[in-house]
Design a protein around this motif. Structure first.
Motif, PDB file in Angstrom:
ATOM      1  N   THR A  94      33.692  34.498  37.746  1.00 46.70           N
ATOM      2  CA  THR A  94      34.837  33.672  37.413  1.00 46.70           C
ATOM      3  C   THR A  94      36.123  34.480  37.573  1.00 46.70           C
ATOM      4  OG1 THR A  94      34.723  34.321  35.092  1.00 46.70           O
ATOM      5  CG2 THR A  94      33.428  32.394  35.761  1.00 46.70           C
ATOM      6  N   VAL A  95      37.250  33.811  37.326  1.00 47.55           N
ATOM      7  CA  VAL A  95      38.531  34.502  37.441  1.00 47.55           C
ATOM      8  C   VAL A  95      38.639  35.610  36.395  1.00 47.55           C
ATOM      9  CG1 VAL A  95      41.011  34.205  37.623  1.00 47.55           C
ATOM     10  CG2 VAL A  95      39.500  32.293  38.171  1.00 47.55           C
ATOM     11  N   VAL A  96      38.220  35.321  35.168  1.00 47.47           N
ATOM     12  CA  VAL A  96      38.242  36.339  34.115  1.00 47.47           C
ATOM     13  C   VAL A  96      37.371  37.523  34.505  1.00 47.47           C
ATOM     14  CG1 VAL A  96      37.582  36.851  31.736  1.00 47.47           C
ATOM     15  CG2 VAL A  96      38.780  34.727  32.255  1.00 47.47           C
ATOM     16  N   ALA A  97      36.183  37.226  35.024  1.00 50.42           N
ATOM     17  CA  ALA A  97      35.252  38.288  35.403  1.00 50.42           C
ATOM     18  C   ALA A  97      35.841  39.191  36.481  1.00 50.42           C
ATOM     19  CB  ALA A  97      33.937  37.685  35.882  1.00 50.42           C
ATOM     20  N   THR A  98      36.452  38.589  37.501  1.00 45.33           N
ATOM     21  CA  THR A  98      36.993  39.410  38.577  1.00 45.33           C
ATOM     22  C   THR A  98      38.187  40.236  38.102  1.00 45.33           C
ATOM     23  OG1 THR A  98      38.289  37.491  39.307  1.00 45.33           O
ATOM     24  CG2 THR A  98      36.211  37.909  40.434  1.00 45.33           C
ATOM     25  N   GLU A  99      38.970  39.699  37.162  1.00 49.31           N
ATOM     26  CA  GLU A  99      40.085  40.473  36.613  1.00 49.31           C
ATOM     27  C   GLU A  99      39.576  41.669  35.818  1.00 49.31           C
ATOM     28  OE1 GLU A  99      43.481  40.472  36.761  1.00 49.31           O
ATOM     29  OE2 GLU A  99      43.177  39.140  38.460  1.00 49.31           O
ATOM     30  N   VAL A 100      38.525  41.463  35.047  1.00 53.60           N
ATOM     31  CA  VAL A 100      37.935  42.581  34.290  1.00 53.60           C
ATOM     32  C   VAL A 100      37.398  43.635  35.245  1.00 53.60           C
ATOM     33  CG1 VAL A 100      36.130  43.264  32.670  1.00 53.60           C
ATOM     34  CG2 VAL A 100      37.338  41.113  32.328  1.00 53.60           C
ATOM     35  N   LEU A 101      36.642  43.188  36.232  1.00 56.41           N
ATOM     36  CA  LEU A 101      36.033  44.144  37.164  1.00 56.41           C
ATOM     37  C   LEU A 101      37.092  44.881  37.971  1.00 56.41           C
ATOM     38  CD1 LEU A 101      32.961  42.096  38.436  1.00 56.41           C
ATOM     39  CD2 LEU A 101      32.952  44.055  36.888  1.00 56.41           C
ATOM     40  N   LYS A 102      38.161  44.185  38.341  1.00 53.41           N
ATOM     41  CA  LYS A 102      39.245  44.865  39.066  1.00 53.41           C
ATOM     42  C   LYS A 102      39.785  46.036  38.255  1.00 53.41           C
ATOM     43  CE  LYS A 102      43.312  43.360  38.654  1.00 53.41           C
ATOM     44  NZ  LYS A 102      44.488  43.560  37.770  1.00 53.41           N
ATOM     45  N   ASN A 103      39.978  45.806  36.942  1.00 51.62           N
ATOM     46  CA  ASN A 103      40.518  46.854  36.082  1.00 51.62           C
ATOM     47  C   ASN A 103      39.495  47.926  35.737  1.00 51.62           C
ATOM     48  OD1 ASN A 103      43.181  45.792  35.800  1.00 51.62           O
ATOM     49  ND2 ASN A 103      42.371  44.226  34.433  1.00 51.62           N
ATOM     50  N   ASN A 128      41.495  32.139  42.121  1.00 52.26           N
ATOM     51  CA  ASN A 128      40.877  33.463  42.078  1.00 52.26           C
ATOM     52  C   ASN A 128      41.603  34.409  43.035  1.00 52.26           C
ATOM     53  OD1 ASN A 128      39.157  35.739  42.054  1.00 52.26           O
ATOM     54  ND2 ASN A 128      37.405  34.439  41.548  1.00 52.26           N
ATOM     55  N   PHE A 129      42.201  35.418  42.481  1.00 56.68           N
ATOM     56  CA  PHE A 129      43.004  36.378  43.234  1.00 56.68           C
ATOM     57  C   PHE A 129      42.178  37.152  44.263  1.00 56.68           C
ATOM     58  CE2 PHE A 129      45.460  40.431  43.426  1.00 56.68           C
ATOM     59  CZ  PHE A 129      46.690  39.901  43.791  1.00 56.68           C
TER      60      PHE A 129
END
Length: 609
Positions: A94-103, A128-129
């Protein structure tokens, strides 16, 4: 739309350069059915329908400091190595998941695995970025993994074409081969099953969600032990209220009344009891007086106080103020601006109030895992037992010295001598703690190197900062609500976002009953009525009044339709990545509860439910 997506990709690639050196990105080809990599994935993860690993060559030890200088400045090489050994399993891309993984990818988490069987849709491209037009119709997990690994080629990225719910219900034994699990957008039932499984295996679970303009992050930690908690204000013990013999010998070398300094000769001339002049006859403060370390001043001042007060230290606020006035009277400067005496006043608490072990550390000493008969072999608790044994014996109720000193106005030789004195004393006491630790290891049947001398030294340096965080289990939170402790905050919804927690819980329950979030297909009056009914049920289970939530926010939740807005997901992802990083590195103190964010009012809170 295509230009917007292209610009996102450009920003994503540019942003990665802020964290890592630009390198050529190389992806390993997807392993074939009989390749060694495929076999390794089957052995360590699960037998997926489709999976692959994306990475480049791992860094050498010598390259860590060069390429991760910013991260190492924050948490040191020990923290960086711990992060690089971590393996994060993420359920749903999800969008939240990809933001967490990016960081997590940017600072260099060791490995991540995304479990998701959905294909990239037009909706994904809109929020989704980490997806672009070329990803449309492809596996979402594969596309996100490819673009994430591009940001840091030292990170290994895995993706599994598997429904997370199927994994939880039918292949749960494979969920325990990781350092932490991030769950996003999971229905209530499978989430509870996952939480119970991971809790029984003492594996951290992190739950993130973004729904319209609101979001939440929940840490589910059976136990997170932290040696380097790195508080903003650390409670230091310099033993000034009860100086050790070596310190007393050091202090004896200084005479404030006679202005005698062991390393500075007097070049000034005394004309009167408290008047000194330089070679040109100008009134001044002798350097031998203005460069005496403040610790020396405090110990001498306390000795003088005790001699005139029957051996008692200042106890009341008035007495402590009087003691500080006495420090001013010891100055030779008419304007009372000698820097070392000003420092002595700011550090006066170290002699007026005996040092007390922080309550958080005392509670660790009382924990069952730190008892003399404990069979717990966790290195952290072995260290706690060693420190406890020191406090109860050689320390006489005191923790070992950390060996650190604050900056102070002093001549270089005096400061270095004082610093060496503290470091030597700290090393001496560290050796005593090491002896106790090895006794504990012998009792547990563990080898002497199970806990290294470096581990003991780190624990001694951070003796006042040891922390353990144990959150409530998700099962307790759902079945044993404690609404009476926070329900009063619902009266001021503009300032306190606690109502968001109830509404998100109700949205999850709605999804369980009807297969989608409220408003996912249409924000109709009928849909609102159904959601209100579910909200009422959840409130009844918690012991809350439905009226305390307000109709406006209930309507907003239906209008959101479960949509993930990238801006809200970025906030939740940023907070979540910090929490995962803390747990993986065992540094800083993770949240004990749920973080709530209201993007409408821009209010947030950390709550225990």
């Amino acid at each position: 739309a295509s230009r917007t997506l292209d610009s996102r990709a450009a920003v994503r690639r540019t942003g990665s350069a802020c964290w890592i050196l630009q390198q050529q990105v190389v992806f390993e080809p997807s392993p074939g059915p009989s390749s060694p990599l495929r076999a390794a994935l089957v052995d360590t993860l699960i037998p997926p329908r489709e999976s692959t690993t994306m990475s480049s060559a791992k860094p050498t030890e010598a390259s860590i400091s060069d390429r991760k200088d910013r991260s190492i400045r924050l948490w040191g090489e020990k923290g960086q190595k711990a992060l690089e050994q971590g393996h994060v399993l993420c359920l749903n891309a999800t969008v939240v998941a990809t933001e967490v993984l990016k960081n997590l990818v940017l600072p260099g988490v060791g490995k991540f695995t995304i479990v998701d069987n959905k294909r990239v849709s037009e909706k994904d491209l809109g929020n989704n970025f980490f997806l672009d037009r070329d990803c449309l119709g492809k596996l979402r997990a594969e596309s996100v993994t490819r673009l994430l690994v591009e940001m840091n080629t030292e990170v290994v990225g895995n993706f599994l074409d598997e429904d997370p719910i199927t994994l939880i219900n039918e292949k749960s034994e494979h969920l325990t081969n990781c350092s932490a699990v991030i769950a996003t957008n999971l229905p209530e039932g499978p989430l509870m099953t996952l939480a119970s499984l991971l809790w029984s295996h003492s594996i951290p679970l992190f739950i993130g969600r973004a729904n319209g303009m609101v979001g939440s992050w929940r840490n589910v930690l059976p136990e997170a032990s932290i040696v380097e908690s790195r508080p903003d204000f650390s409670k230091e013990n310099y033993r000034l209220s009860d100086p050790f013999p070596e310190m007393l010998s050091f202090v004896a070398n200084y005479d404030l009344d006679a202005v005698r300094h062991p390393h500075i000769a007097n070049t000034e001339k005394q004309e009167a009891p408290r008047r000194w002049v330089d070679g040109e006859g100008v009134e001044c403060v002798p350097k031998a007086h203005s460069h005496v370390p403040c610790f020396v001043i405090l110990i001498k001042a306390m000795d003088a106080w005790k001699s005139s007060h029957g051996g008692q230290v200042p106890k009341t606020s008035a007495e402590k103020d009087e003691f500080k006035k006495g420090l001013d009277q010891m100055q030779l400067s008419p304007s009372l601006d000698e820097e070392n005496f000003c420092e002595a006043k700011s550090q006066a608490r170290h002699v007026t109030a005996p040092f007390e072990i922080p309550s958080e550390v005392t509670s660790l000493f009382k924990d069952a895992k730190a008892s003399d008969t404990s069979s717990c072999a966790d290195p952290f608790w072995v260290l706690v037992r060693g420190l406890k044994m020191f406090v109860e014996s050689e320390g006489k109720g005191r923790l070992p010295l950390s060996g650190s000193l604050p900056d102070m106005h002093s001549d270089t030789k005096s400061y270095v001598e004082l610093q060496t004195l503290y470091k030597n004393k700290a090393a001496e006491e560290c050796q005593i703690v090491l002896g106790h630790v090895r006794k504990v290891l012998t009792q547990l049947g563990k080898p002497a190197d199970y806990v290294t001398p470096d581990d003991v030294a780190l624990a001694c340096r951070n003796g006042t900062n040891l922390r353990v965080v144990r959150t409530r289990s998700l099962d307790d939170e759902y079945t044993k609500p404690r609404a009476e402790e926070w329900s009063w905050m619902l009266e001021n919804r503009d300032e306190n976002p606690h109502h968001i927690y109830v509404l998100l819980r109700a949205a999850d329950r709605f999804r369980t009953h009807f297969g989608a979030f409220p408003g996912a297909f249409e924000a109709s009056v009928a849909e609102l009525a159904k959601y209100k009914e579910v909200v009422g049920t959840v409130c009844s289970e918690m012991g809350l009044s439905v009226s305390s939530l307000g109709d406006e926010m209930v309507q907003e939740m239906v209008r959101y339709g479960g949509a993930e807005l990238h801006t809200i997901a970025a906030v939740i992802g940023g907070v979540g990545a910090q929490e995962v990083t803390k747990v993986l590195m065992k540094q800083f103190v993770p949240m004990n509860g749920t973080f709530l964010f209201n993007g409408i009012s821009n209010k947030n809170a950390m709550c225990e439910f």
